[in-house]
Design a protein around this motif. Structure first.
Motif, PDB file in Angstrom:
ATOM      1  N   GLU A   1       6.873  10.735   7.843  1.00  0.00           N
ATOM      2  CA  GLU A   1       6.835  10.291   6.524  1.00  0.00           C
ATOM      3  C   GLU A   1       7.405   8.739   6.527  1.00  0.00           C
ATOM      4  O   GLU A   1       6.872   7.859   5.833  1.00  0.00           O
ATOM      5  N   TYR A   2       8.377   8.609   7.193  1.00  0.00           N
ATOM      6  CA  TYR A   2       9.002   7.073   6.933  1.00  0.00           C
ATOM      7  C   TYR A   2       8.344   6.168   7.916  1.00  0.00           C
ATOM      8  O   TYR A   2       8.004   4.963   7.565  1.00  0.00           O
ATOM      9  N   LEU A   3       7.744   6.704   8.974  1.00  0.00           N
ATOM     10  CA  LEU A   3       6.910   5.863   9.928  1.00  0.00           C
ATOM     11  C   LEU A   3       5.471   5.521   9.187  1.00  0.00           C
ATOM     12  O   LEU A   3       5.014   4.514   9.028  1.00  0.00           O
ATOM     13  N   ALA A   4       5.032   6.541   8.500  1.00  0.00           N
ATOM     14  CA  ALA A   4       3.667   6.401   7.833  1.00  0.00           C
ATOM     15  C   ALA A   4       3.920   5.313   6.717  1.00  0.00           C
ATOM     16  O   ALA A   4       3.022   4.620   6.261  1.00  0.00           O
ATOM     17  N   LEU A   5       4.929   5.482   5.944  1.00  0.00           N
ATOM     18  CA  LEU A   5       5.390   4.451   4.816  1.00  0.00           C
ATOM     19  C   LEU A   5       5.568   3.193   5.372  1.00  0.00           C
ATOM     20  O   LEU A   5       5.111   2.374   4.777  1.00  0.00           O
ATOM     21  N   ALA A   6       6.095   2.977   6.687  1.00  0.00           N
ATOM     22  CA  ALA A   6       6.300   1.634   7.043  1.00  0.00           C
ATOM     23  C   ALA A   6       5.025   0.993   7.505  1.00  0.00           C
ATOM     24  O   ALA A   6       4.627  -0.190   7.002  1.00  0.00           O
ATOM     25  N   LEU A   7       4.162   1.888   7.937  1.00  0.00           N
ATOM     26  CA  LEU A   7       2.599   1.323   8.413  1.00  0.00           C
ATOM     27  C   LEU A   7       1.969   1.133   7.001  1.00  0.00           C
ATOM     28  O   LEU A   7       1.366  -0.174   6.952  1.00  0.00           O
ATOM     29  N   PHE A   8       2.053   1.808   6.150  1.00  0.00           N
ATOM     30  CA  PHE A   8       1.323   1.739   4.769  1.00  0.00           C
ATOM     31  C   PHE A   8       1.951   0.215   4.245  1.00  0.00           C
ATOM     32  O   PHE A   8       0.983  -0.514   3.963  1.00  0.00           O
TER      33      PHE A   8
ATOM     34  N   ASP B   1      -5.120  -5.014   4.035  1.00  0.00           N
ATOM     35  CA  ASP B   1      -5.842  -3.929   4.693  1.00  0.00           C
ATOM     36  C   ASP B   1      -5.841  -2.719   3.774  1.00  0.00           C
ATOM     37  O   ASP B   1      -5.213  -1.793   4.175  1.00  0.00           O
ATOM     38  N   LEU B   2      -6.501  -2.699   2.840  1.00  0.00           N
ATOM     39  CA  LEU B   2      -6.606  -1.675   1.711  1.00  0.00           C
ATOM     40  C   LEU B   2      -6.888  -0.306   2.446  1.00  0.00           C
ATOM     41  O   LEU B   2      -6.460   0.871   1.953  1.00  0.00           O
ATOM     42  N   GLU B   3      -8.071  -0.112   3.021  1.00  0.00           N
ATOM     43  CA  GLU B   3      -8.178   1.140   3.670  1.00  0.00           C
ATOM     44  C   GLU B   3      -7.418   1.507   4.611  1.00  0.00           C
ATOM     45  O   GLU B   3      -7.032   2.877   4.606  1.00  0.00           O
ATOM     46  N   GLY B   4      -6.753   0.733   5.584  1.00  0.00           N
ATOM     47  CA  GLY B   4      -5.833   1.349   6.428  1.00  0.00           C
ATOM     48  C   GLY B   4      -4.470   1.695   5.789  1.00  0.00           C
ATOM     49  O   GLY B   4      -3.900   2.731   6.119  1.00  0.00           O
ATOM     50  N   ALA B   5      -4.171   0.860   4.793  1.00  0.00           N
ATOM     51  CA  ALA B   5      -3.117   1.383   3.919  1.00  0.00           C
ATOM     52  C   ALA B   5      -3.200   2.515   3.384  1.00  0.00           C
ATOM     53  O   ALA B   5      -2.290   3.463   3.174  1.00  0.00           O
ATOM     54  N   GLY B   6      -4.352   2.724   2.748  1.00  0.00           N
ATOM     55  CA  GLY B   6      -4.624   3.965   2.055  1.00  0.00           C
ATOM     56  C   GLY B   6      -4.550   5.253   2.958  1.00  0.00           C
ATOM     57  O   GLY B   6      -4.049   5.962   2.808  1.00  0.00           O
ATOM     58  N   GLN B   7      -5.140   5.203   4.108  1.00  0.00           N
ATOM     59  CA  GLN B   7      -4.968   6.145   5.023  1.00  0.00           C
ATOM     60  C   GLN B   7      -3.388   6.329   5.532  1.00  0.00           C
ATOM     61  O   GLN B   7      -3.140   7.731   5.408  1.00  0.00           O
ATOM     62  N   ALA B   8      -2.642   5.611   5.882  1.00  0.00           N
ATOM     63  CA  ALA B   8      -1.151   5.600   6.018  1.00  0.00           C
ATOM     64  C   ALA B   8      -0.844   6.415   4.932  1.00  0.00           C
ATOM     65  O   ALA B   8       0.224   7.138   5.106  1.00  0.00           O
ATOM     66  N   LEU B   9      -0.950   6.041   3.608  1.00  0.00           N
ATOM     67  CA  LEU B   9      -0.191   6.536   2.449  1.00  0.00           C
ATOM     68  C   LEU B   9      -0.588   7.989   2.207  1.00  0.00           C
ATOM     69  O   LEU B   9       0.166   8.706   1.958  1.00  0.00           O
ATOM     70  N   ASP B  10      -2.014   8.063   2.438  1.00  0.00           N
ATOM     71  CA  ASP B  10      -2.362   9.658   2.577  1.00  0.00           C
ATOM     72  C   ASP B  10      -1.599  10.554   3.476  1.00  0.00           C
ATOM     73  O   ASP B  10      -1.114  11.709   3.295  1.00  0.00           O
ATOM     74  N   ARG B  11      -1.397   9.894   4.796  1.00  0.00           N
ATOM     75  CA  ARG B  11      -0.557  10.742   5.838  1.00  0.00           C
ATOM     76  C   ARG B  11       0.643  10.782   5.378  1.00  0.00           C
ATOM     77  O   ARG B  11       1.286  11.960   5.357  1.00  0.00           O
TER      78      ARG B  11
END
Length: 208
Positions: free
Chosen positions: A183-190, A198-208
């Motif tokens: 969760e922390y890694l995905a939040l950092a990537l988001f 990069d809204l598409e990539g950010a959205g995918q990271a936030l979904d994860r």
């Protein structure tokens, strides 16, 4: 079970107090910790643990009283010094907090959590460059320290010239140690992808 057999055991009460605190039961932790402290009033580990519990309960003056007692004791245990540094950070005592973290690192320079906690303190006090160095030192010692990755992502607005995207994606492609780490890694990537629009990539990271 142990305390049922040994109801006066200070170490037993202290260890159970630690368990309560880790589960968020801070009032129960304070009650047991105070009993343990009455048997060993000069135990710096118990004093700092109780101070952190009082902070968690919104009782800063009680925490300050306990921390002041701990400061008067020999400074020989790097883990206790680190914990006391966290308390002083939360009490907004910058000079004391930095002194304690420095002493802890001098005693044990290979403990990643001390660099992480000092990095959080430096971030709180607005010393961003120092915080970045400490988070990177933490990751040099433990590349899987997910909270340090998150800390770095939140220090500043990331851009194309300077970011941590490759490292974060590599950590997520490997198996994180726990769901919380993932969760922390995905939040950092988001956060970093969002900084760079990069809204598409950010959205995918936030979904994860």
């Amino acid at each position: 079970t142990f305390l049922a057999r040994e109801p006066e055991s200070g170490p037993g009460m202290f260890r159970l107090s630690l368990v309560h605190a880790r589960r968020g039961r801070f009032l129960a932790a304070i009650e047991l910790g105070a009993q343990a402290l009455s048997q060993a009033p000069d135990q710096v580990e118990v004093l700092t643990h109780l101070a952190r519990c009082h902070l968690a309960c919104g009782q800063p003056e009680a925490a300050r009283t306990l921390a002041t007692r701990a400061l008067a004791l020999p400074r020989e245990n790097p883990v206790a010094l680190d914990s006391l540094g966290v308390v002083m950070t939360r009490l907004d005592e910058q000079a004391l907090a930095m002194e304690l973290f420095d002493q802890a690192i001098a005693l044990d320079p290979n403990q990643p959590s001390i660099y992480f906690n000092r990095g959080l303190a430096l971030k709180q006090f607005g010393l961003v460059e120092g915080a970045e160095r400490d988070f990177e030192s933490c990751l040099d010692l433990n590349p899987a320290h997910a909270k340090a990755h998150w800390g770095l992502a939140t220090l500043r607005t990331q851009d194309l010239a300077s970011n941590h995207l490759a490292r974060l994606k590599a950590r997520l492609e490997s198996r994180p140690d726990s769901a919380a780490d993932e969760e922390y890694l995905a939040l950092a990537l988001f956060k970093e992808l969002d900084d760079m629009a990069d809204l598409e990539g950010a959205g995918q990271a936030l979904d994860r």
